[in-house]
Design an enzyme around this catalytic site. Structure first.
Site, PDB file in Angstrom:
ATOM      1  N   LYS A 123       0.931  -1.067   0.031  1.00  0.00           N
ATOM      2  CA  LYS A 123       0.052   0.054   0.040  1.00  0.00           C
ATOM      3  C   LYS A 123       0.966   1.469   0.087  1.00  0.00           C
ATOM      4  O   LYS A 123       0.398   2.264   0.156  1.00  0.00           O
ATOM      5  CB  LYS A 123      -0.911  -0.047   1.389  1.00  0.00           C
ATOM      6  CG  LYS A 123      -1.783  -1.199   1.249  1.00  0.00           C
ATOM      7  CD  LYS A 123      -2.814  -1.059   2.410  1.00  0.00           C
ATOM      8  CE  LYS A 123      -3.824  -2.373   2.481  1.00  0.00           C
ATOM      9  NZ  LYS A 123      -2.957  -3.617   2.716  1.00  0.00           N
ATOM     10  N   LYS A 136      -7.993   1.841   5.915  1.00  0.00           N
ATOM     11  CA  LYS A 136      -7.534   0.646   6.196  1.00  0.00           C
ATOM     12  C   LYS A 136      -6.320   0.494   6.687  1.00  0.00           C
ATOM     13  O   LYS A 136      -5.531   1.519   6.461  1.00  0.00           O
ATOM     14  CB  LYS A 136      -7.560  -0.454   4.736  1.00  0.00           C
ATOM     15  CG  LYS A 136      -6.844   0.229   3.706  1.00  0.00           C
ATOM     16  CD  LYS A 136      -7.291  -0.402   2.463  1.00  0.00           C
ATOM     17  CE  LYS A 136      -6.586   0.262   0.971  1.00  0.00           C
ATOM     18  NZ  LYS A 136      -6.917  -0.377  -0.050  1.00  0.00           N
ATOM     19  N   ARG A 142      -7.877  -8.622 -10.010  1.00  0.00           N
ATOM     20  CA  ARG A 142      -6.752  -9.109  -9.434  1.00  0.00           C
ATOM     21  C   ARG A 142      -6.103  -9.547 -11.108  1.00  0.00           C
ATOM     22  O   ARG A 142      -6.495 -10.452 -11.562  1.00  0.00           O
ATOM     23  CB  ARG A 142      -6.927 -10.352  -8.585  1.00  0.00           C
ATOM     24  CG  ARG A 142      -5.473 -11.148  -8.465  1.00  0.00           C
ATOM     25  CD  ARG A 142      -4.342 -10.378  -8.173  1.00  0.00           C
ATOM     26  NE  ARG A 142      -4.277  -9.784  -6.752  1.00  0.00           N
ATOM     27  CZ  ARG A 142      -3.928 -10.025  -5.822  1.00  0.00           C
ATOM     28  NH1 ARG A 142      -3.609 -11.352  -5.644  1.00  0.00           N
ATOM     29  NH2 ARG A 142      -4.161  -9.231  -4.662  1.00  0.00           N
ATOM     30  N   ARG A 178     -13.103  -9.965  -8.855  1.00  0.00           N
ATOM     31  CA  ARG A 178     -13.809 -10.568  -7.671  1.00  0.00           C
ATOM     32  C   ARG A 178     -14.685  -9.520  -7.263  1.00  0.00           C
ATOM     33  O   ARG A 178     -14.296  -8.174  -7.193  1.00  0.00           O
ATOM     34  CB  ARG A 178     -12.447 -10.409  -6.500  1.00  0.00           C
ATOM     35  CG  ARG A 178     -11.472 -11.448  -6.798  1.00  0.00           C
ATOM     36  CD  ARG A 178     -10.307 -11.139  -5.785  1.00  0.00           C
ATOM     37  NE  ARG A 178      -9.650  -9.844  -5.915  1.00  0.00           N
ATOM     38  CZ  ARG A 178      -8.564  -9.407  -5.327  1.00  0.00           C
ATOM     39  NH1 ARG A 178      -7.928 -10.170  -4.448  1.00  0.00           N
ATOM     40  NH2 ARG A 178      -8.205  -8.036  -5.316  1.00  0.00           N
ATOM     41  N   ARG A 224     -15.704  -5.321   0.614  1.00  0.00           N
ATOM     42  CA  ARG A 224     -14.453  -6.125   0.333  1.00  0.00           C
ATOM     43  C   ARG A 224     -14.434  -7.462  -0.642  1.00  0.00           C
ATOM     44  O   ARG A 224     -15.650  -8.174  -0.426  1.00  0.00           O
ATOM     45  CB  ARG A 224     -14.071  -6.764   1.882  1.00  0.00           C
ATOM     46  CG  ARG A 224     -13.679  -5.661   3.008  1.00  0.00           C
ATOM     47  CD  ARG A 224     -13.375  -6.514   4.343  1.00  0.00           C
ATOM     48  NE  ARG A 224     -14.594  -7.362   4.681  1.00  0.00           N
ATOM     49  CZ  ARG A 224     -14.323  -8.201   5.755  1.00  0.00           C
ATOM     50  NH1 ARG A 224     -13.257  -8.205   6.399  1.00  0.00           N
ATOM     51  NH2 ARG A 224     -15.524  -8.681   6.177  1.00  0.00           N
ATOM     52  N   ASP A 282      -4.274  -5.145  -7.827  1.00  0.00           N
ATOM     53  CA  ASP A 282      -5.698  -4.808  -7.731  1.00  0.00           C
ATOM     54  C   ASP A 282      -6.112  -3.633  -8.572  1.00  0.00           C
ATOM     55  O   ASP A 282      -5.365  -2.597  -8.345  1.00  0.00           O
ATOM     56  CB  ASP A 282      -6.036  -4.700  -6.351  1.00  0.00           C
ATOM     57  CG  ASP A 282      -5.591  -6.238  -5.531  1.00  0.00           C
ATOM     58  OD1 ASP A 282      -5.462  -7.169  -6.144  1.00  0.00           O
ATOM     59  OD2 ASP A 282      -5.407  -6.084  -4.363  1.00  0.00           O
ATOM     60  N   GLU A 296      -3.696  -1.653  -5.270  1.00  0.00           N
ATOM     61  CA  GLU A 296      -2.585  -2.133  -4.333  1.00  0.00           C
ATOM     62  C   GLU A 296      -1.765  -3.000  -5.530  1.00  0.00           C
ATOM     63  O   GLU A 296      -1.920  -3.320  -6.522  1.00  0.00           O
ATOM     64  CB  GLU A 296      -3.172  -3.221  -3.319  1.00  0.00           C
ATOM     65  CG  GLU A 296      -3.714  -2.643  -2.247  1.00  0.00           C
ATOM     66  CD  GLU A 296      -4.175  -3.591  -1.047  1.00  0.00           C
ATOM     67  OE1 GLU A 296      -3.573  -4.714  -1.110  1.00  0.00           O
ATOM     68  OE2 GLU A 296      -4.944  -3.355  -0.226  1.00  0.00           O
ATOM     69  N   ASN A 322       0.638  -6.392  -4.826  1.00  0.00           N
ATOM     70  CA  ASN A 322       1.054  -7.611  -4.003  1.00  0.00           C
ATOM     71  C   ASN A 322       2.190  -8.068  -4.330  1.00  0.00           C
ATOM     72  O   ASN A 322       2.358  -8.740  -5.660  1.00  0.00           O
ATOM     73  CB  ASN A 322      -0.061  -8.269  -3.781  1.00  0.00           C
ATOM     74  CG  ASN A 322      -1.458  -7.479  -3.167  1.00  0.00           C
ATOM     75  OD1 ASN A 322      -1.527  -7.505  -1.992  1.00  0.00           O
ATOM     76  ND2 ASN A 322      -2.294  -7.120  -4.109  1.00  0.00           N
TER      77      ASN A 322
END
Length: 310
Positions: A124, A159, A209, A223, A231, A271, A279, A281
């Site tokens: 992040k 968050k 994703r 998703r 979420r 994402d 994000e 990852n």
């Protein structure tokens, strides 16, 4: 030639063989005839005489959901004797995680992802280098700044800066009165800043994703969060569906290609919500099995093909 592989990961007995990406990477390694070893990050050590070593167990993944992994006796092995180390433990990205990257950086072996790259790319924070692709965002421990951001932007998401898996994510409407209480709750637990972001209403249509292998697009899923939930993470009820990448999505991936390659981040999951990058990852990316299902792909094979070229 690769002969043995060590997985630095959380306890393999707890994995879900129907969704876990580390499991798929391990199964593909076994298929290629590699000997697998397992160790948790807390058993990784450095000695001025011996270098970097860990207490490892031989590992064999099975197709039994009740017993997905078989472990052998524990032995101390220098990482110089291991051909490839897969750094696959889950966040949080805390001092323990950072320490492991420093130790692995001194190991005389190939580590995926590159530990210095992982350390330089908190999911992040590193994303902020690409603010042209991001929603309006703020990272701060200053309550007044967070409140002002809320007033300026209206609907926001807050968050934890180093959380994962959808934990601790809250949506605040424009006139929401819960911000003070949430800030008290967060900051009572630790002294780490929060990230606040503009809420993107089209999250209801899904959070893509996209998996990148050595900077190249390897596949994507969408998703979709359950009704009434912001979420989209699959393990908290998000529903996976086939995804089509837009021109904007591809532009984002192209913008990340060279930075990922330069940092040695061979396996990354990004994402994207409604054309906005949220994000990047790189610590323990997921999504292999879902993308394989919807795209008739074999990403675990693609990843190992890329590792073998290093």
């Amino acid at each position: 030639m690769i002969k043995n592989v060590a997985l630095q990961m959380d306890i393999p007995h707890n994995i879900d063989i129907t969704s876990d990406s580390s499991y798929m990477l391990g199964m593909e390694a076994q298929k290629r005839g590699y000997q697998l070893y397992y160790y948790p990050p807390e058993l990784l050590s450095w000695d001025s005489r011996r270098g970097v070593f860990a207490k490892m167990q031989t590992l064999k993944f099975t197709q039994d959901p009740q017993k997905p992994a078989e472990l052998g006796e524990t032995e101390t092995i220098n990482l110089a004797a291991i051909d490839v180390v897969l750094m696959r433990q889950d966040p949080p990205f805390d001092m323990g995680y950072i320490t492991a990257t420093h130790l692995l950086e001194q190991a005389e072996t190939c580590v995926v992802n590159n530990p210095s790259g992982v350390r330089n790319a908190p999911e992040k924070i590193w994303v902020n280098l690409f603010k042209q692709f991001m929603p309006h965002s703020l990272i701060s421990h200053d309550k007044d700044e967070i409140k002002q951001f809320h007033r300026d932007i209206g609907e926001i998401i807050i968050k934890p800066l180093y959380g994962n898996g959808g934990f601790g994510i809250f949506k605040l409407d424009k006139d929401d009165t819960n911000l003070d209480a949430l800030l008290e709750l967060f900051f009572a637990q630790d002294n780490i800043p929060l990230i606040a972001q503009q809420y993107l209403p089209n999250i209801s249509k899904g959070d893509k994703r996209v998996v990148l292998i050595d900077g190249e697009i390897a596949g994507a899923i969408n998703r979709v969060p359950q009704k009434g939930n912001v979420r989209s993470n699959l393990h908290v009820g998000g529903i996976a569906e086939k995804a089509e990448l837009t021109k904007r999505d591809i532009e984002i991936c192209e913008g990340l290609k060279q930075p990922l390659k330069q940092e040695g981040l061979l396996f990354a999951g990004i994402d994207i919500i409604d054309g906005h990058l949220t994000e990047i990852n790189v610590t323990s990316p997921t999504g292999i099995q879902e993308i394989n299902h919807f795209n008739n792909a074999c990403l675990q094979s693609d990843i190992w093909n890329a590792i073998e070229k290093i």
